[in-house]
Write a protein that holds these residues in place. Structure first.
Motif, PDB file in Angstrom:
ATOM      1  N   LEU A   1       0.856  -1.184   0.000  1.00 39.62           N
ATOM      2  CA  LEU A   1       0.000   0.000   0.000  1.00 39.62           C
ATOM      3  C   LEU A   1       0.893   1.235   0.000  1.00 39.62           C
ATOM      4  CD1 LEU A   1      -2.901   1.170   0.246  1.00 39.62           C
ATOM      5  CD2 LEU A   1      -2.527   1.148   2.728  1.00 39.62           C
TER       6      LEU A   1
ATOM      7  N   LEU B   1      -3.060   6.173   1.100  1.00 42.01           N
ATOM      8  CA  LEU B   1      -4.497   6.392   1.017  1.00 42.01           C
ATOM      9  C   LEU B   1      -4.687   7.854   0.651  1.00 42.01           C
ATOM     10  CD1 LEU B   1      -5.431   4.507   4.293  1.00 42.01           C
ATOM     11  CD2 LEU B   1      -5.925   3.740   1.962  1.00 42.01           C
TER      12      LEU B   1
ATOM     13  N   PRO C   1      -7.154   3.777  -1.745  1.00 40.18           N
ATOM     14  CA  PRO C   1      -5.865   3.090  -1.645  1.00 40.18           C
ATOM     15  C   PRO C   1      -5.126   3.042  -2.982  1.00 40.18           C
ATOM     16  CG  PRO C   1      -7.666   1.506  -1.548  1.00 40.18           C
ATOM     17  CD  PRO C   1      -8.283   2.871  -1.608  1.00 40.18           C
TER      18      PRO C   1
END
Length: 164
Positions: free
Chosen positions: A58, A61, A74
């Motif tokens: 990741l 965000l 994301p």
């Protein structure tokens, strides 16, 4: 909270299209393509339509959509590709053209484009203290403690764009 920079940002133009797409499709996600069929474009999908692997990373965000996705949008990248890009801040921009593959912006006459800025030595040290969240960790509820991706006016505000 850390002073580390976000690993991903989005330009105002890209955020506006992302908001429009979210009104049509609901919650969204990005996956930074690693080449092959889609080049190296940030691909935009309805959240969950692209299966995130346990070892995907990741990048961040994005705070662009308010109450539609309160956790943010994301942005994912494969683990091996992250190893090559971990010293680079990803900036999602928007340019005229056809989006790649099944990316949601394809019919809009625009496409999302990845731009990058190399982190400074100090920023890299700060980011070392914030290990990235993997797909497996995210699936188990872990969220990144670091800064969230912001909207910037233009990509040139954070990374130099070559002049031709």
């Amino acid at each position: 909270m850390s002073d580390a920079p976000p690993r991903a940002l989005i330009t105002r133009a890209a955020a506006e299209l992302l908001s429009t797409l979210q009104q049509r499709h609901g919650a969204l996600m990005f996956h930074q393509s690693g080449g092959c069929c889609d080049g190296s474009s940030p691909m935009c999908y309805p959240d969950g339509d692209f299966v995130v692997g346990d070892r995907d990373i990741l990048l961040g965000l994005l705070d662009v959509t308010g109450d539609k996705q309160p956790d943010g949008v994301p942005i994912w990248i494969s683990g091996p590709q992250f190893d090559a890009w971990k010293h680079t801040q990803l900036v999602i921009d928007l340019v005229p053209g056809r989006g790649g593959g099944f990316s949601l912006e394809a019919p809009e006459g625009m496409r999302f484009l990845s731009r990058g800025r190399a982190f400074t030595e100090q920023e890299n040290l700060q980011l070392t203290a914030l290990p990235p969240v993997t797909g497996a960790q995210y699936a188990n509820g872990t969220r990144p403690p670091g800064p969230r991706g912001e909207v910037v006016a233009e990509a040139a505000d954070v990374c130099a764009i070559p002049i031709r």
